[in-house]
Scaffold this motif. Structure first.
Motif, mmCIF file in Angstrom:
data_model
loop_
_atom_site.group_PDB
_atom_site.id
_atom_site.type_symbol
_atom_site.label_atom_id
_atom_site.label_comp_id
_atom_site.label_asym_id
_atom_site.label_seq_id
_atom_site.Cartn_x
_atom_site.Cartn_y
_atom_site.Cartn_z
ATOM 1 N N LEU A 1 33.583 22.260 29.099
ATOM 2 C CA LEU A 1 33.117 23.644 29.000
ATOM 3 C C LEU A 1 34.323 24.553 29.085
ATOM 4 C CD1 LEU A 1 29.943 23.932 31.296
ATOM 5 C CD2 LEU A 1 30.025 24.228 28.819
ATOM 6 N N ARG A 2 34.152 25.734 28.527
ATOM 7 C CA ARG A 2 35.211 26.729 28.605
ATOM 8 C C ARG A 2 34.619 28.013 29.174
ATOM 9 N NH1 ARG A 2 40.224 27.318 26.210
ATOM 10 N NH2 ARG A 2 40.908 29.433 25.695
ATOM 11 N N LEU A 3 35.164 28.470 30.271
ATOM 12 C CA LEU A 3 34.763 29.729 30.876
ATOM 13 C C LEU A 3 35.761 30.816 30.481
ATOM 14 C CD1 LEU A 3 33.890 28.613 34.523
ATOM 15 C CD2 LEU A 3 32.305 29.060 32.645
ATOM 16 N N SER A 4 35.236 32.015 30.299
ATOM 17 C CA SER A 4 36.084 33.173 30.029
ATOM 18 C C SER A 4 35.738 34.286 30.996
ATOM 19 C CB SER A 4 35.887 33.665 28.590
ATOM 20 O OG SER A 4 36.275 32.691 27.652
ATOM 21 N N CYS A 5 36.698 35.152 31.214
ATOM 22 C CA CYS A 5 36.490 36.312 32.087
ATOM 23 C C CYS A 5 37.251 37.479 31.487
ATOM 24 C CB CYS A 5 36.990 36.004 33.492
ATOM 25 S SG CYS A 5 37.003 37.428 34.609
ATOM 26 N N ILE A 6 36.537 38.551 31.226
ATOM 27 C CA ILE A 6 37.187 39.748 30.719
ATOM 28 C C ILE A 6 37.181 40.810 31.816
ATOM 29 C CG2 ILE A 6 35.062 40.580 29.626
ATOM 30 C CD1 ILE A 6 36.950 41.737 27.403
ATOM 31 N N ALA A 7 38.328 41.414 32.038
ATOM 32 C CA ALA A 7 38.511 42.372 33.114
ATOM 33 C C ALA A 7 38.636 43.786 32.561
ATOM 34 C CB ALA A 7 39.762 42.020 33.913
ATOM 35 N N SER A 8 38.116 44.729 33.332
ATOM 36 C CA SER A 8 38.285 46.143 33.010
ATOM 37 C C SER A 8 38.464 46.919 34.307
ATOM 38 C CB SER A 8 37.089 46.677 32.219
ATOM 39 O OG SER A 8 35.889 46.527 32.946
ATOM 40 N N GLY A 9 39.112 48.060 34.214
ATOM 41 C CA GLY A 9 39.308 48.892 35.388
ATOM 42 C C GLY A 9 40.539 48.560 36.204
ATOM 43 N N ILE A 10 41.338 47.604 35.714
ATOM 44 C CA ILE A 10 42.585 47.256 36.395
ATOM 45 C C ILE A 10 43.717 47.227 35.372
ATOM 46 C CG2 ILE A 10 41.529 45.910 38.240
ATOM 47 C CD1 ILE A 10 42.269 43.352 36.682
ATOM 48 N N THR A 11 44.948 47.344 35.880
ATOM 49 C CA THR A 11 46.112 47.125 35.013
ATOM 50 C C THR A 11 46.310 45.621 34.968
ATOM 51 O OG1 THR A 11 47.035 49.225 35.767
ATOM 52 C CG2 THR A 11 48.520 47.704 34.617
ATOM 53 N N PHE A 12 45.683 45.019 33.977
ATOM 54 C CA PHE A 12 45.486 43.565 33.961
ATOM 55 C C PHE A 12 46.792 42.800 34.113
ATOM 56 C CE2 PHE A 12 43.058 39.837 33.016
ATOM 57 C CZ PHE A 12 43.882 39.004 32.269
ATOM 58 N N ASN A 13 47.849 43.244 33.445
ATOM 59 C CA ASN A 13 49.071 42.434 33.435
ATOM 60 C C ASN A 13 49.872 42.510 34.731
ATOM 61 O OD1 ASN A 13 50.184 44.960 33.196
ATOM 62 N ND2 ASN A 13 51.058 44.634 31.170
ATOM 63 N N THR A 14 49.325 43.214 35.729
ATOM 64 C CA THR A 14 49.969 43.229 37.049
ATOM 65 C C THR A 14 49.207 42.390 38.070
ATOM 66 O OG1 THR A 14 48.798 45.187 37.874
ATOM 67 C CG2 THR A 14 50.815 45.556 36.594
ATOM 68 N N TYR A 15 48.112 41.795 37.640
ATOM 69 C CA TYR A 15 47.242 41.055 38.557
ATOM 70 C C TYR A 15 47.381 39.545 38.402
ATOM 71 C CZ TYR A 15 44.574 44.963 40.424
ATOM 72 O OH TYR A 15 44.194 46.081 41.117
ATOM 73 N N THR A 16 47.358 38.869 39.538
ATOM 74 C CA THR A 16 47.111 37.433 39.542
ATOM 75 C C THR A 16 45.623 37.233 39.314
ATOM 76 O OG1 THR A 16 48.949 36.814 40.965
ATOM 77 C CG2 THR A 16 47.032 35.373 40.988
ATOM 78 N N MET A 17 45.289 36.312 38.418
ATOM 79 C CA MET A 17 43.903 36.032 38.094
ATOM 80 C C MET A 17 43.585 34.588 38.489
ATOM 81 S SD MET A 17 42.963 38.897 36.752
ATOM 82 C CE MET A 17 41.354 38.457 36.048
ATOM 83 N N GLY A 18 42.307 34.335 38.701
ATOM 84 C CA GLY A 18 41.977 32.975 39.100
ATOM 85 C C GLY A 18 40.501 32.656 39.007
ATOM 86 N N TRP A 19 40.196 31.415 39.359
ATOM 87 C CA TRP A 19 38.821 30.934 39.379
ATOM 88 C C TRP A 19 38.546 30.238 40.697
ATOM 89 C CZ3 TRP A 19 35.477 32.084 35.515
ATOM 90 C CH2 TRP A 19 36.017 32.502 34.288
ATOM 91 N N TYR A 20 37.421 30.593 41.271
ATOM 92 C CA TYR A 20 36.873 29.904 42.419
ATOM 93 C C TYR A 20 35.562 29.250 41.983
ATOM 94 C CZ TYR A 20 39.767 32.051 46.117
ATOM 95 O OH TYR A 20 40.789 32.434 46.950
ATOM 96 N N ARG A 21 35.128 28.315 42.789
ATOM 97 C CA ARG A 21 33.772 27.782 42.594
ATOM 98 C C ARG A 21 33.127 27.546 43.950
ATOM 99 N NH1 ARG A 21 35.302 21.790 40.164
ATOM 100 N NH2 ARG A 21 36.124 20.891 42.118
ATOM 101 N N GLN A 22 31.797 27.581 43.948
ATOM 102 C CA GLN A 22 31.045 27.296 45.167
ATOM 103 C C GLN A 22 29.853 26.435 44.821
ATOM 104 O OE1 GLN A 22 29.777 30.722 47.465
ATOM 105 N NE2 GLN A 22 29.713 29.473 49.302
ATOM 106 N N ALA A 23 29.886 25.228 45.326
ATOM 107 C CA ALA A 23 28.772 24.317 45.144
ATOM 108 C C ALA A 23 27.732 24.562 46.236
ATOM 109 C CB ALA A 23 29.267 22.880 45.204
ATOM 110 N N PRO A 24 26.492 24.196 45.995
ATOM 111 C CA PRO A 24 25.448 24.411 47.000
ATOM 112 C C PRO A 24 25.803 23.777 48.339
ATOM 113 C CG PRO A 24 24.481 23.764 44.915
ATOM 114 C CD PRO A 24 25.963 23.625 44.748
ATOM 115 N N GLY A 25 25.734 24.577 49.387
ATOM 116 C CA GLY A 25 26.004 24.073 50.732
ATOM 117 C C GLY A 25 27.464 23.874 51.069
ATOM 118 N N LYS A 26 28.350 24.295 50.167
ATOM 119 C CA LYS A 26 29.780 24.106 50.401
ATOM 120 C C LYS A 26 30.513 25.436 50.394
ATOM 121 C CE LYS A 26 30.128 19.405 48.566
ATOM 122 N NZ LYS A 26 30.898 18.497 47.669
#
Length: 113
Positions: free
Chosen positions: A17-42
């Motif tokens: 699968l491929r996830l995408s995230c589009i950001a607005s309201g920030i100066t994007f190229n100055t931000y560290t970006m990332g992905w978290y996940r949360q499984a049920p009960g974890k």
């Protein structure tokens, strides 16, 4: 600030699968970006991040299977997920971090046969 994820869904074990995230309201190229996940009960888990200069790292649990990338021209990050496992069923969240951390609403990824 808005972070909008897309691309989740249901996939069989071993699939991609491929996830995408589009950001607005920030100066994007100055931000560290990332992905978290949360499984049920974890607890929520950081799985990948990419700095403003493009340096990336991934959690040991996904190394070699997940790849994070960014396109500063499109204010977008992506997470390519390969060889997915049933235990990786979770809600996946996009984050943007600089002086503060911002969260997307999350996208469900389900791995099941």
């Amino acid at each position: 600030v808005q972070l909008v994820e897309s691309g989740g869904g249901l996939v069989q074990p071993g699939g991609s699968l491929r996830l995408s995230c589009i950001a607005s309201g920030i100066t994007f190229n100055t931000y560290t970006m990332g992905w978290y996940r949360q499984a049920p009960g974890k607890a929520r888990e950081l799985i990948a991040r990419i700095t403003s200069s493009g340096n990336s790292n991934t959690a040991d649990s996904v190394k070699g299977r997940f790849t994070i990338s960014r396109d500063n021209a499109k204010n977008t990050i992506c997470l390519q997920m390969n060889s997915l496992r049933p235990g990786e069923t979770a809600e996946y969240y996009c984050i943007a971090q600089n002086d503060a951390i911002y969260w997307g609403h999350g996208k469900q990824v389900s791995i099941s046969s």
